[in-house]
Scaffold this motif. Structure first.
Motif, PDB file in Angstrom:
ATOM      1  N   ASP A 190      74.564  12.759   9.166  1.00 28.35           N
ATOM      2  CA  ASP A 190      73.614  13.866   9.076  1.00 28.35           C
ATOM      3  C   ASP A 190      72.452  13.716  10.041  1.00 28.35           C
ATOM      4  O   ASP A 190      72.070  12.615  10.427  1.00 28.35           O
ATOM      5  CB  ASP A 190      73.060  13.956   7.641  1.00 28.35           C
ATOM      6  N   SER A 191      71.878  14.852  10.380  1.00 26.71           N
ATOM      7  CA  SER A 191      70.735  14.853  11.286  1.00 26.71           C
ATOM      8  C   SER A 191      69.459  14.581  10.486  1.00 26.71           C
ATOM      9  O   SER A 191      69.443  14.623   9.263  1.00 26.71           O
ATOM     10  CB  SER A 191      70.638  16.202  12.002  1.00 26.71           C
ATOM     11  N   PHE A 192      68.382  14.318  11.200  1.00 30.32           N
ATOM     12  CA  PHE A 192      67.077  14.090  10.600  1.00 30.32           C
ATOM     13  C   PHE A 192      66.191  15.298  10.846  1.00 30.32           C
ATOM     14  O   PHE A 192      66.317  15.995  11.844  1.00 30.32           O
ATOM     15  CB  PHE A 192      66.424  12.835  11.199  1.00 30.32           C
ATOM     16  N   ARG A 193      65.288  15.528   9.884  1.00 26.85           N
ATOM     17  CA  ARG A 193      64.393  16.682  10.026  1.00 26.85           C
ATOM     18  C   ARG A 193      63.512  16.513  11.264  1.00 26.85           C
ATOM     19  O   ARG A 193      63.300  17.456  12.038  1.00 26.85           O
ATOM     20  CB  ARG A 193      63.508  16.820   8.788  1.00 26.85           C
ATOM     21  N   ASP A 194      62.992  15.314  11.422  1.00 27.59           N
ATOM     22  CA  ASP A 194      62.111  15.043  12.551  1.00 27.59           C
ATOM     23  C   ASP A 194      62.038  13.531  12.739  1.00 27.59           C
ATOM     24  O   ASP A 194      62.718  12.779  12.033  1.00 27.59           O
ATOM     25  CB  ASP A 194      60.701  15.616  12.293  1.00 27.59           C
ATOM     26  N   GLU A 195      61.238  13.075  13.686  1.00 20.07           N
ATOM     27  CA  GLU A 195      61.170  11.637  13.968  1.00 20.07           C
ATOM     28  C   GLU A 195      60.569  10.851  12.805  1.00 20.07           C
ATOM     29  O   GLU A 195      60.939   9.711  12.563  1.00 20.07           O
ATOM     30  CB  GLU A 195      60.340  11.386  15.238  1.00 20.07           C
ATOM     31  N   ASP A 196      59.631  11.473  12.092  1.00 19.70           N
ATOM     32  CA  ASP A 196      59.045  10.787  10.934  1.00 19.70           C
ATOM     33  C   ASP A 196      60.103  10.531   9.874  1.00 19.70           C
ATOM     34  O   ASP A 196      60.126   9.477   9.236  1.00 19.70           O
ATOM     35  CB  ASP A 196      57.906  11.625  10.330  1.00 19.70           C
ATOM     36  N   HIS A 197      60.999  11.512   9.705  1.00 17.36           N
ATOM     37  CA  HIS A 197      62.083  11.365   8.739  1.00 17.36           C
ATOM     38  C   HIS A 197      63.016  10.238   9.178  1.00 17.36           C
ATOM     39  O   HIS A 197      63.424   9.394   8.376  1.00 17.36           O
ATOM     40  CB  HIS A 197      62.839  12.701   8.626  1.00 17.36           C
ATOM     41  N   ARG A 198      63.341  10.225  10.480  1.00  8.61           N
ATOM     42  CA  ARG A 198      64.224   9.185  11.004  1.00  8.61           C
ATOM     43  C   ARG A 198      63.605   7.803  10.791  1.00  8.61           C
ATOM     44  O   ARG A 198      64.258   6.860  10.366  1.00  8.61           O
ATOM     45  CB  ARG A 198      64.472   9.412  12.502  1.00  8.61           C
ATOM     46  N   ARG A 199      62.310   7.713  11.066  1.00  7.32           N
ATOM     47  CA  ARG A 199      61.619   6.417  10.974  1.00  7.32           C
ATOM     48  C   ARG A 199      61.596   5.929   9.517  1.00  7.32           C
ATOM     49  O   ARG A 199      61.860   4.755   9.233  1.00  7.32           O
ATOM     50  CB  ARG A 199      60.203   6.577  11.514  1.00  7.32           C
ATOM     51  N   ALA A 200      61.284   6.862   8.609  1.00  5.30           N
ATOM     52  CA  ALA A 200      61.233   6.495   7.193  1.00  5.30           C
ATOM     53  C   ALA A 200      62.608   6.048   6.708  1.00  5.30           C
ATOM     54  O   ALA A 200      62.737   5.091   5.934  1.00  5.30           O
ATOM     55  CB  ALA A 200      60.728   7.677   6.354  1.00  5.30           C
ATOM     56  N   TRP A 201      63.641   6.759   7.174  1.00  2.74           N
ATOM     57  CA  TRP A 201      65.017   6.396   6.800  1.00  2.74           C
ATOM     58  C   TRP A 201      65.343   4.993   7.293  1.00  2.74           C
ATOM     59  O   TRP A 201      65.909   4.175   6.575  1.00  2.74           O
ATOM     60  CB  TRP A 201      65.991   7.419   7.376  1.00  2.74           C
ATOM     61  N   LEU A 202      64.990   4.720   8.528  1.00  6.70           N
ATOM     62  CA  LEU A 202      65.268   3.400   9.105  1.00  6.70           C
ATOM     63  C   LEU A 202      64.549   2.296   8.338  1.00  6.70           C
ATOM     64  O   LEU A 202      65.114   1.234   8.069  1.00  6.70           O
ATOM     65  CB  LEU A 202      64.848   3.368  10.579  1.00  6.70           C
ATOM     66  N   ILE A 203      63.286   2.532   7.982  1.00  9.49           N
ATOM     67  CA  ILE A 203      62.537   1.513   7.240  1.00  9.49           C
ATOM     68  C   ILE A 203      63.197   1.272   5.886  1.00  9.49           C
ATOM     69  O   ILE A 203      63.391   0.129   5.471  1.00  9.49           O
ATOM     70  CB  ILE A 203      61.068   1.936   7.062  1.00  9.49           C
ATOM     71  N   ARG A 204      63.566   2.371   5.216  1.00  8.30           N
ATOM     72  CA  ARG A 204      64.191   2.225   3.897  1.00  8.30           C
ATOM     73  C   ARG A 204      65.494   1.434   4.006  1.00  8.30           C
ATOM     74  O   ARG A 204      65.765   0.524   3.217  1.00  8.30           O
ATOM     75  CB  ARG A 204      64.442   3.597   3.268  1.00  8.30           C
ATOM     76  N   VAL A 205      66.316   1.773   4.987  1.00 10.26           N
ATOM     77  CA  VAL A 205      67.592   1.075   5.157  1.00 10.26           C
ATOM     78  C   VAL A 205      67.378  -0.387   5.506  1.00 10.26           C
ATOM     79  O   VAL A 205      68.079  -1.274   5.014  1.00 10.26           O
ATOM     80  CB  VAL A 205      68.441   1.775   6.240  1.00 10.26           C
ATOM     81  N   THR A 206      66.378  -0.658   6.337  1.00 10.27           N
ATOM     82  CA  THR A 206      66.099  -2.052   6.705  1.00 10.27           C
ATOM     83  C   THR A 206      65.675  -2.859   5.488  1.00 10.27           C
ATOM     84  O   THR A 206      66.142  -3.984   5.274  1.00 10.27           O
ATOM     85  CB  THR A 206      64.984  -2.129   7.773  1.00 10.27           C
ATOM     86  N   VAL A 207      64.797  -2.282   4.673  1.00 11.60           N
ATOM     87  CA  VAL A 207      64.341  -2.978   3.461  1.00 11.60           C
ATOM     88  C   VAL A 207      65.536  -3.280   2.558  1.00 11.60           C
ATOM     89  O   VAL A 207      65.703  -4.395   2.070  1.00 11.60           O
ATOM     90  CB  VAL A 207      63.286  -2.128   2.720  1.00 11.60           C
ATOM     91  N   ASN A 208      66.389  -2.258   2.353  1.00  5.83           N
ATOM     92  CA  ASN A 208      67.563  -2.455   1.495  1.00  5.83           C
ATOM     93  C   ASN A 208      68.512  -3.500   2.062  1.00  5.83           C
ATOM     94  O   ASN A 208      69.075  -4.321   1.342  1.00  5.83           O
ATOM     95  CB  ASN A 208      68.300  -1.129   1.300  1.00  5.83           C
ATOM     96  N   GLN A 252      70.779  -5.756  13.311  1.00  6.07           N
ATOM     97  CA  GLN A 252      72.057  -5.207  13.746  1.00  6.07           C
ATOM     98  C   GLN A 252      72.701  -4.377  12.639  1.00  6.07           C
ATOM     99  O   GLN A 252      73.254  -3.306  12.897  1.00  6.07           O
ATOM    100  CB  GLN A 252      73.003  -6.330  14.158  1.00  6.07           C
ATOM    101  N   GLU A 253      72.642  -4.884  11.417  1.00  4.99           N
ATOM    102  CA  GLU A 253      73.259  -4.171  10.307  1.00  4.99           C
ATOM    103  C   GLU A 253      72.583  -2.823  10.080  1.00  4.99           C
ATOM    104  O   GLU A 253      73.240  -1.828   9.788  1.00  4.99           O
ATOM    105  CB  GLU A 253      73.165  -5.041   9.043  1.00  4.99           C
ATOM    106  N   THR A 254      71.254  -2.802  10.222  1.00  6.76           N
ATOM    107  CA  THR A 254      70.525  -1.541  10.066  1.00  6.76           C
ATOM    108  C   THR A 254      70.993  -0.515  11.082  1.00  6.76           C
ATOM    109  O   THR A 254      71.249   0.646  10.742  1.00  6.76           O
ATOM    110  CB  THR A 254      69.010  -1.779  10.212  1.00  6.76           C
ATOM    111  N   PHE A 255      71.105  -0.920  12.324  1.00 10.11           N
ATOM    112  CA  PHE A 255      71.499   0.045  13.342  1.00 10.11           C
ATOM    113  C   PHE A 255      72.984   0.372  13.296  1.00 10.11           C
ATOM    114  O   PHE A 255      73.411   1.427  13.771  1.00 10.11           O
ATOM    115  CB  PHE A 255      71.040  -0.399  14.734  1.00 10.11           C
ATOM    116  N   LEU A 256      73.779  -0.516  12.705  1.00  8.97           N
ATOM    117  CA  LEU A 256      75.167  -0.148  12.454  1.00  8.97           C
ATOM    118  C   LEU A 256      75.206   0.993  11.444  1.00  8.97           C
ATOM    119  O   LEU A 256      75.931   1.981  11.618  1.00  8.97           O
ATOM    120  CB  LEU A 256      75.950  -1.349  11.917  1.00  8.97           C
ATOM    121  N   LYS A 257      74.417   0.868  10.388  1.00  9.08           N
ATOM    122  CA  LYS A 257      74.364   1.931   9.388  1.00  9.08           C
ATOM    123  C   LYS A 257      73.823   3.218  10.013  1.00  9.08           C
ATOM    124  O   LYS A 257      74.298   4.307   9.696  1.00  9.08           O
ATOM    125  CB  LYS A 257      73.483   1.494   8.211  1.00  9.08           C
TER     126      LYS A 257
END
Lengths: 162, 304
Positions: free
Chosen positions: A48-66, A37-42
């Motif tokens: 800002d927008s994402f370059r593409d879906e790979d960028h979005r996915r990488a961002w989500l993984i990084r935020v989840t790990v943090n 929930q916290e990840t998706f709140l962030k």
């Protein structure tokens, strides 16, 4: 905040990916749910927008790990121990259809049993398929360090699964 | 692919997002969006003070979004604290636009109330429940109801769980002694949801020491009651009492407990359904047909 449709579409597209990272950190389902929930709140608060879906996915993984790491640190500061709660939710997330369930649970337990690092780098490399430079960028580490983590993690995993 | 990679793939391919986690996350984010909108409205009211604030406190502290060294939580916190005035206005407009497009996709399903459940003792509370039986809104219909809501967190929670939270709240329990009466009404077009909510209500109210009833009401009646500033049960009882005692006003009825309303009606009209003593103990069981129990038919100005 991001549009409602955007958020729901992203959960549909990348929810499994984010959830797997949460499960990687927390055996307990409640903490995994909180981290999700916290990840998706962030995500919902990101302008800002994402370059593409790979960028979005990488961002989500990084935020989840943090997020997961922050939760662990906060719990450690408060001397909290995450209780082994009900495993019903965790069990329901795992579909080992057609596979020897004990064998696959062994793999999950072995992964969760690794210290972190190398647990996250190994997961990102062996399951998510990221390269060492990509993992270095996501985890804010040097490429050489990531290579070391992956090598060490694979060795430890093999030992644990003998 | 090595055997280790194959085993990892088999393992993690089997781990998928549970539907209940998705649903609860969407409900949680919906609540956060409501809070964000309220926060934006508050900030708009203070914008004159913000403009007068020293420049260095207005600097946008957001870092480059792709920087590996960025800690996402800190960047989000910083960006929320130090937005410039034009950007705050843009956010306010964006928040309004987002609320305007809530009709998009499945997210609207979570935000849309398909049932309104009124819980009235003297605290009067109204719960908005979506089609997944999750509470998406909670409204107080009087000050005592607001006191209860201020102490509990039920938005985003399943209705069944929310009921138990309300029934266990200390402030709520002050009003539910053995001689009290809890009147629960359900306004909903989906009969199966009505039956389920009534069943859950009976179970949730079972722990209380007082009588209760749970029944279905029409959406029209619910709107009439809302226009009068009352919950449906209180509105219905008030209408009946005012017919029996024209010395009272609707405002008088606002402050009476459900027990007092029922007792006054019973005293003036022993034949009234409010005089029924068939509901001793813990309520009356399941609804039938239109989901009514403890009370016959739909009451209100148009009741024949």
């Amino acid at each position: 905040m991001r549009a409602a449709e955007d958020i729901e579409n992203t959960i549909d597209t990348h929810g499994d990916t984010v959830w797997r990272v949460c499960v990687l950190y927390f055996k307990q389902s409640v903490e995994a749910q909180d981290a999700f929930q916290e990840t998706f709140l962030k995500y919902s608060l990101r302008d800002d927008s994402f370059r593409d879906e790979d960028h979005r996915r990488a961002w989500l993984i990084r935020v989840t790990v943090n997020t997961c790491k922050d939760m662990l640190k906060a719990a450690h500061r408060k001397n909290l121990v995450f209780e082994e709660g009900s495993s019903e939710l965790l069990s329901s997330t795992i579909d080992f259809e057609g596979q020897p369930e004990s064998s696959l649970r062994d793999v999950l337990e072995a992964m969760i049993g690794l210290s972190d690092p190398p647990r996250t780098p190994v997961y990102l490399a062996l399951y998510e398929g990221y390269t060492a430079p990509e993992i270095a960028d996501m985890l804010d580490a040097s490429v050489n360090t990531v290579y070391s983590w992956i090598a060490r993690g694979k060795q430890q995993l093999k030992e644990a699964l003998k | 692919m090595t055997s280790l990679e194959e085993r990892l793939r088999e393992t993690f391919d089997g781990i998928t997002l549970p539907s209940e986690v998705k649903e609860s996350t969407l409900a949680f984010l919906h609540e956060e969006q409501i809070k964000a909108q309220a926060e934006q409205q508050s900030k708009q009211a203070e914008r004159v003070v913000d403009i007068a604030r020293p420049q260095h406190l207005q600097a946008d502290a957001r870092r480059a979004p792709d920087s590996p060294s960025q800690r996402d939580e800190a960047s989000i916190t910083a960006s929320r604290k130090t937005k410039s005035f034009p950007r705050r206005m843009a956010w306010a407009l964006a928040a309004c636009l987002i609320l305007g497009v809530f009709g998009f996709g499945g997210f609207q399903a979570y935000a849309t109330e398909t049932a309104i459940v009124g819980i009235e003792v003297n605290p009067s509370i109204e719960l908005g429940v979506n089609r997944f039986d999750i509470v998406v809104d909670a409204r107080a219909l009087n000050d005592d109801g607001q006191k209860v809501l201020d102490e509990i967190a039920i938005i985003g929670h399943p209705y069944e769980e929310a009921l138990l939270t309300i029934a266990g709240n200390e402030t709520f329990l002050v009003y539910v002694g053995s001689d009290s009466y809890v009147d629960v009404n359900v306004a909903c077009d989906d009969e199966s949801q009505v039956s389920k909510l009534i069943r859950q209500t009976d179970a949730g109210m079972a722990s209380l020491p007082c009588e209760h009833s749970c029944h279905q009401v029409s959406a029209d009646l619910q709107e009439e009651a809302a226009a009068a500033g009352m919950g449906v049960s209180r509105y219905q009882a008030a209408q009946e009492l005012l017919e029996l005692d024209d010395s009272l006003t609707i405002e008088d009825c606002h402050s009476m407990s459900m027990r007092e309303l029922r007792d006054r009606i019973a005293a003036l009209d022993p034949a009234s359904e409010y005089a029924s003593t068939s509901e001793h103990g813990h309520g009356t069981g399941q609804g039938q047909g239109s989901g009514m129990h403890g009370r016959q038919g739909q009451r209100g100005p148009n009741h024949s």
